[in-house]
Design a protein around this motif. Structure first.
Motif, mmCIF file in Angstrom:
data_model
loop_
_atom_site.group_PDB
_atom_site.id
_atom_site.type_symbol
_atom_site.label_atom_id
_atom_site.label_comp_id
_atom_site.label_asym_id
_atom_site.label_seq_id
_atom_site.Cartn_x
_atom_site.Cartn_y
_atom_site.Cartn_z
ATOM 1 N N THR A 15 -44.530 43.891 6.964
ATOM 2 C CA THR A 15 -44.814 45.286 6.617
ATOM 3 C C THR A 15 -45.244 46.092 7.846
ATOM 4 O O THR A 15 -44.910 47.274 7.963
ATOM 5 N N TRP A 18 -41.996 46.660 9.882
ATOM 6 C CA TRP A 18 -41.206 47.696 9.215
ATOM 7 C C TRP A 18 -41.741 49.084 9.580
ATOM 8 O O TRP A 18 -40.975 49.971 9.949
ATOM 9 N N PRO A 72 -38.076 48.974 1.867
ATOM 10 C CA PRO A 72 -39.146 48.301 2.611
ATOM 11 C C PRO A 72 -39.323 46.854 2.147
ATOM 12 O O PRO A 72 -38.952 46.509 1.016
ATOM 13 N N GLY A 83 -37.056 43.588 3.951
ATOM 14 C CA GLY A 83 -36.789 45.015 4.045
ATOM 15 C C GLY A 83 -35.411 45.231 4.650
ATOM 16 O O GLY A 83 -34.923 44.403 5.421
ATOM 17 N N CYS A 85 -32.901 48.618 6.175
ATOM 18 C CA CYS A 85 -32.618 50.023 6.431
ATOM 19 C C CYS A 85 -31.229 50.105 7.062
ATOM 20 O O CYS A 85 -30.911 49.320 7.958
ATOM 21 N N SER A 101 -32.788 44.388 9.162
ATOM 22 C CA SER A 101 -33.538 43.724 8.110
ATOM 23 C C SER A 101 -34.823 43.194 8.723
ATOM 24 O O SER A 101 -34.835 42.776 9.885
ATOM 25 N N VAL A 102 -35.904 43.203 7.945
ATOM 26 C CA VAL A 102 -37.174 42.623 8.347
ATOM 27 C C VAL A 102 -37.486 41.548 7.308
ATOM 28 O O VAL A 102 -37.743 41.861 6.144
#
Length: 157
Positions: A15, A18, A72, A83, A85, A101-102
């Motif tokens: 988190t 991100w 997220p 996550g 985006c 990607s996380v």
């Protein structure tokens, strides 16, 4: 098309990573010769737009992007939802898609996977130099992700 993927393990929670990755202006801190400005009222979520200006003087170009996917991470523990985006690149020089990607890992770490599938204008440049552009992308974005990781890891201590 020039396609590449770069992966970086970061010793910080998903988190936190991100939050840093979607602070678009900060990308200029890690990518050489790049400044990013947000062009919409909101910098986050689907529809957010920003422009990365890369280069020096007359050799610089704008890389405008629009966020098309915004998800997220679901948490910081292994097994939590990663996550993701994705942006569409809609400039005069670079067109295509990019995303990251996380992925939460154990021990308060995460993995960032950055991928791009782009065309450079004039299009014949990409057709003939695609493998070279992919290599340059891996090298350049690899260095950018290492710089981001170092920055986030110092903040996490």
């Amino acid at each position: 098309m020039a396609r590449f993927t770069v992966t970086q393990v970061v010793h910080a929670p998903a988190t936190s990573v991100w939050a840093v990755m979607v602070d678009w202006r900060r990308h200029g801190d890690w990518a050489p010769l790049t400044a990013v400005r947000v062009t919409t009222s909101r910098p986050d979520g689907v529809g957010a737009e920003f422009v990365a200006r890369t280069g020096i003087g007359w050799l610089a170009f704008d890389d405008p992007m629009t966020v098309e996917l915004w998800r997220p991470p679901g948490g910081n523990d292994p097994g939590d939802e990663p996550g993701r985006c994705e942006v569409v690149k809609r400039g005069r020089v670079v067109l295509g898609r990019a995303g990251f990607s996380v992925v939460p890992l154990d021990s308060g770490r995460c993995r960032v996977d950055w991928d791009e599938d782009v065309t450079v204008t004039p299009h014949r440049v990409t057709r003939f130099a695609g493998p070279l552009l992919s290599f340059a992308g891996r090298v350049g974005f690899g260095a950018t992700l290492r710089a981001m990781a170092g920055d986030v890891e110092r903040q996490s201590r």
